[in-house]
Design an enzyme around this catalytic site. Structure first.
Site, PDB file in Angstrom:
ATOM      1  N   ARG A  11     -35.824 -26.355  -0.652  1.00  0.00           N
ATOM      2  CA  ARG A  11     -35.581 -26.574  -2.073  1.00  0.00           C
ATOM      3  C   ARG A  11     -36.817 -27.100  -2.807  1.00  0.00           C
ATOM      4  O   ARG A  11     -37.085 -26.721  -3.932  1.00  0.00           O
ATOM      5  CB  ARG A  11     -34.414 -27.544  -2.259  1.00  0.00           C
ATOM      6  CG  ARG A  11     -33.095 -27.025  -1.733  1.00  0.00           C
ATOM      7  CD  ARG A  11     -32.592 -25.840  -2.528  1.00  0.00           C
ATOM      8  NE  ARG A  11     -31.318 -25.363  -1.993  1.00  0.00           N
ATOM      9  CZ  ARG A  11     -31.135 -24.173  -1.452  1.00  0.00           C
ATOM     10  NH1 ARG A  11     -32.150 -23.317  -1.388  1.00  0.00           N
ATOM     11  NH2 ARG A  11     -29.963 -23.800  -0.977  1.00  0.00           N
ATOM     12  N   ARG A  65     -33.900 -19.538  10.380  1.00  0.00           N
ATOM     13  CA  ARG A  65     -33.410 -20.901  10.200  1.00  0.00           C
ATOM     14  C   ARG A  65     -32.973 -21.500  11.531  1.00  0.00           C
ATOM     15  O   ARG A  65     -32.836 -22.719  11.656  1.00  0.00           O
ATOM     16  CB  ARG A  65     -32.223 -20.908   9.230  1.00  0.00           C
ATOM     17  CG  ARG A  65     -32.545 -20.350   7.860  1.00  0.00           C
ATOM     18  CD  ARG A  65     -31.287 -20.052   7.067  1.00  0.00           C
ATOM     19  NE  ARG A  65     -30.570 -21.252   6.715  1.00  0.00           N
ATOM     20  CZ  ARG A  65     -29.327 -21.257   6.218  1.00  0.00           C
ATOM     21  NH1 ARG A  65     -28.676 -20.105   6.040  1.00  0.00           N
ATOM     22  NH2 ARG A  65     -28.732 -22.387   5.922  1.00  0.00           N
ATOM     23  N   HIS A 123     -21.300 -16.665   2.781  1.00  0.00           N
ATOM     24  CA  HIS A 123     -21.403 -16.689   1.328  1.00  0.00           C
ATOM     25  C   HIS A 123     -20.680 -15.501   0.702  1.00  0.00           C
ATOM     26  O   HIS A 123     -20.511 -15.439  -0.516  1.00  0.00           O
ATOM     27  CB  HIS A 123     -22.876 -16.665   0.893  1.00  0.00           C
ATOM     28  CG  HIS A 123     -23.640 -17.867   1.325  1.00  0.00           C
ATOM     29  ND1 HIS A 123     -24.249 -17.957   2.559  1.00  0.00           N
ATOM     30  CD2 HIS A 123     -23.897 -19.040   0.690  1.00  0.00           C
ATOM     31  CE1 HIS A 123     -24.857 -19.126   2.667  1.00  0.00           C
ATOM     32  NE2 HIS A 123     -24.657 -19.801   1.555  1.00  0.00           N
ATOM     33  N   ASP A 170     -19.304 -27.295   4.371  1.00  0.00           N
ATOM     34  CA  ASP A 170     -20.235 -26.401   3.713  1.00  0.00           C
ATOM     35  C   ASP A 170     -19.778 -26.273   2.249  1.00  0.00           C
ATOM     36  O   ASP A 170     -18.718 -26.799   1.869  1.00  0.00           O
ATOM     37  CB  ASP A 170     -20.248 -25.037   4.413  1.00  0.00           C
ATOM     38  CG  ASP A 170     -21.566 -24.288   4.204  1.00  0.00           C
ATOM     39  OD1 ASP A 170     -22.327 -24.654   3.292  1.00  0.00           O
ATOM     40  OD2 ASP A 170     -21.818 -23.326   4.946  1.00  0.00           O
TER      41      ASP A 170
END
Length: 579
Positions: A181, A241, A284, A356
């Protein structure tokens, strides 16, 4: 590698005090409670129990004492961690104010904290002003100085609340790699997959200690990292990741990252339990299915989580995943069997379980209030990113009062959250001047250098100049970074001609390869190298500046590449140079 324990570890809360709270009911008398849907931006203050305000006191005792002093509204606020729009706590753009009104009925992040008695906030990299813009000027995470001012403002607002003695939680997704971020003015580590290739947990720990110190300097005390998913599928949502396909290697790396991050005073959150790397689907977009037998999950997916628990991780994130062999048809986020029976019972985790994002499709099948209640009852302690803060808050409070949410469960969750906060308390905040300093850069570069892998070609000697660097997908900044590093390493670089070094990265396929490249370098997952024709194939697994510096050292013949591919690549060895 951490073992999958068959007996729970010792509980980390003050059980005697907590039991007394549950029996007596810890809320204040009804006439002192504000309206369930507060309309004022200001919240009443209260005098907490003395123990909660004593620096250095036992975190369990401080948490239990503070819980005993809180009203229902404060307990509910402690288990919510939404996001808010804007780059400052008390002054935002008109677009951000409109976004916050839609999200929570307030204008600013500080008002959201005060109105809903929030225990924490997650900083995000998107904006309400223009979500389609590539460079959004009013995100939460524009630069370190702005982030520190924002977090200071949030803490000032939280300090006026009854739970004020407990540090306010400020979290973000600073995984390093493709999910990072804050990118400007900080030390950027190579990806998790690069660390897995290096195979040296001590380097990972040192790098994450540096990264944690920089987060702490910006006022962030909770990181949604590291990723503990074992990459047994070619999942594009997890990809680099992950620390790799070997659960033992991943376990050591995850534990190192947890130790480093928490040594710097930032709580680690290992994710995504029960293991997103065992599905190639994206949560997602829907509810991915884990169709492996339970034994496969126990031996192939859970060791990194167990290792993180052994290393003392303060938090674990539950995932929107359907583990068919444990609780078929139920997302782990809402599964009592997975979160309470397995994560707490079998693996023995006693810290904070965080959902999440509750704004993701698997959680949006219910209203924000009902989803929050279901998540708490399953065993989560902190509700992350509800799509509507007012509805989540009101839903929890209504369920508490009508008995559908047991008071004992809310008290337990709030106590765990506050215990974690007090474990983070009383630590000095580093200065912003420590960011991107020489020691931190060295930690990142040491890890990146150990990761570079040769999957085809010579192990030393470098390349002959002049060298032309090309990159797929318009990655000009990465090409420029490698060009600069090569020049610093004494390699002649040309605009065209000579030896072509071609960089491929995240999302690149065989169509992005160059047939004339003498060297092809994978800067993300290395699967694309299976189709590359270059005589030399290298992998850095990362496009960070540290990784480009490490790559330049190898191309210049000054560094021997000793990394080992942490995932299998069809037709290629895991390494040709490493041990």
């Amino acid at each position: 590698m951490g073992r999958v324990s068959t007996t729970p570890r010792r509980a980390g809360v003050a059980l005697a005090v907590l039991t007394a709270l549950l029996v007596s009911g810890c809320s204040r008398p009804a006439e002192r409670r504000p309206d369930p849907t507060p309309t004022s931006a200001a919240a009443p203050t209260a005098t907490p129990a003395p123990t909660a305000s004593v620096p250095g006191a036992d975190p369990d005792a401080r948490a239990a004492a503070l819980v005993a002093s809180l009203a229902d509204e404060d307990l509910v606020g402690q288990v919510l961690m939404p996001y808010a729009y804007g780059d400052a706590a008390t002054r935002v753009s008109p677009g951000s104010a409109a976004g916050n009104q839609a999200l929570a009925g307030v204008d600013t992040p500080a008002q959201m904290v005060e109105k809903y008695r929030l225990g924490g906030l997650i900083l995000v990299g998107f904006s309400a002003d223009d979500p389609t813009k590539g460079n959004q000027e009013t995100t939460n995470v524009d630069n370190p100085k702005q982030v520190r001012a924002l977090t200071d403002g949030l803490r000032a607002a939280a300090g006026r609340l009854p739970a004020g003695p407990a540090p306010f939680l400020v979290g973000t997704d600073q995984e390093h790699g493709v999910v990072t971020r804050i990118t400007d003015g900080v030390t950027l580590l190579p990806s998790a997959l690069a660390a897995g290739a290096a195979g040296r947990p001590e380097l990972t720990e040192a790098a994450w200690r540096a990264a944690g110190a920089e987060l702490a300097a910006m006022g962030i005390n909770l990181d949604f990292a590291p990723v503990a998913d074992v990459l047994v599928t070619r999942s594009t949502v997890i990809g680099s990741r992950s620390y790799g396909a070997n659960p033992k290697v991943a376990a050591g790396q995850v534990a190192g990252a947890v130790r480093g991050l928490q040594a710097a005073g930032v709580a680690a959150t290992v994710k995504h339990f029960p293991g997103h790397g065992h599905s190639a689907a994206d949560s997602h977009e829907g509810l991915p299915v884990l169709d492996q037998p339970r034994k496969t999950l126990e031996t192939g997916a859970w060791p990194p989580f167990s290792a993180a628990i052994d290393a003392g991780t303060m938090a674990v994130m539950s995932a929107h995943l359907d583990a068919r062999s444990v609780d078929p048809g139920t997302a782990a986020t809402f599964s009592h069997k997975l979160l309470t029976d397995v994560l707490r019972g079998q693996l023995g985790f006693q810290g904070v379980v965080i959902t999440d994002g509750m704004n993701m499709p698997p959680a949006k099948r219910w209203s924000p209030g009902e989803a929050a209640v279901r998540a708490l009852k399953a065993g989560n302690d902190l509700i992350l990113m509800p799509p509507n803060v007012r509805q989540a808050y009101d839903g929890l409070l209504a369920a508490l009062r009508d008995g559908s949410l047991p008071r004992a469960r809310l008290v337990e969750a709030a106590t765990r959250v506050l215990t974690m906060k007090f474990k983070l308390a009383d630590r000095p905040t580093p200065e912003l001047s420590t960011l991107a300093g020489p020691a931190h850069r060295k930690a990142a570069e040491d890890l990146a250098a150990a990761a570079v892998t040769v999957l085809r070609g010579a192990c030393g000697g470098g390349v002959r100049g002049p060298v032309t660097v090309t990159a797929s997908g318009g990655r000009e900044h990465t090409r420029a970074a490698l060009t600069e590093a090569l020049k610093a390493a004494g390699v002649e670089v040309a605009a065209r001609g000579g030896t072509v070094v071609h960089l491929v990265g995240y999302g690149d396929g065989a169509g992005d390869l160059r047939a004339d490249a003498a060297v092809t370098v994978a800067m993300d997952t290395p699967y694309v190298l299976a189709k590359a024709k270059s005589p030399t194939l290298l992998a850095t697994y990362s496009s960070s500046r540290a990784s480009m510096t490490a790559l330049a050292g190898v191309l210049a013949g000054k560094t021997r590449p000793e990394g080992r591919s942490p995932v299998p690549v069809t037709g290629l060895p895991a390494t040709t140079c490493g041990t």
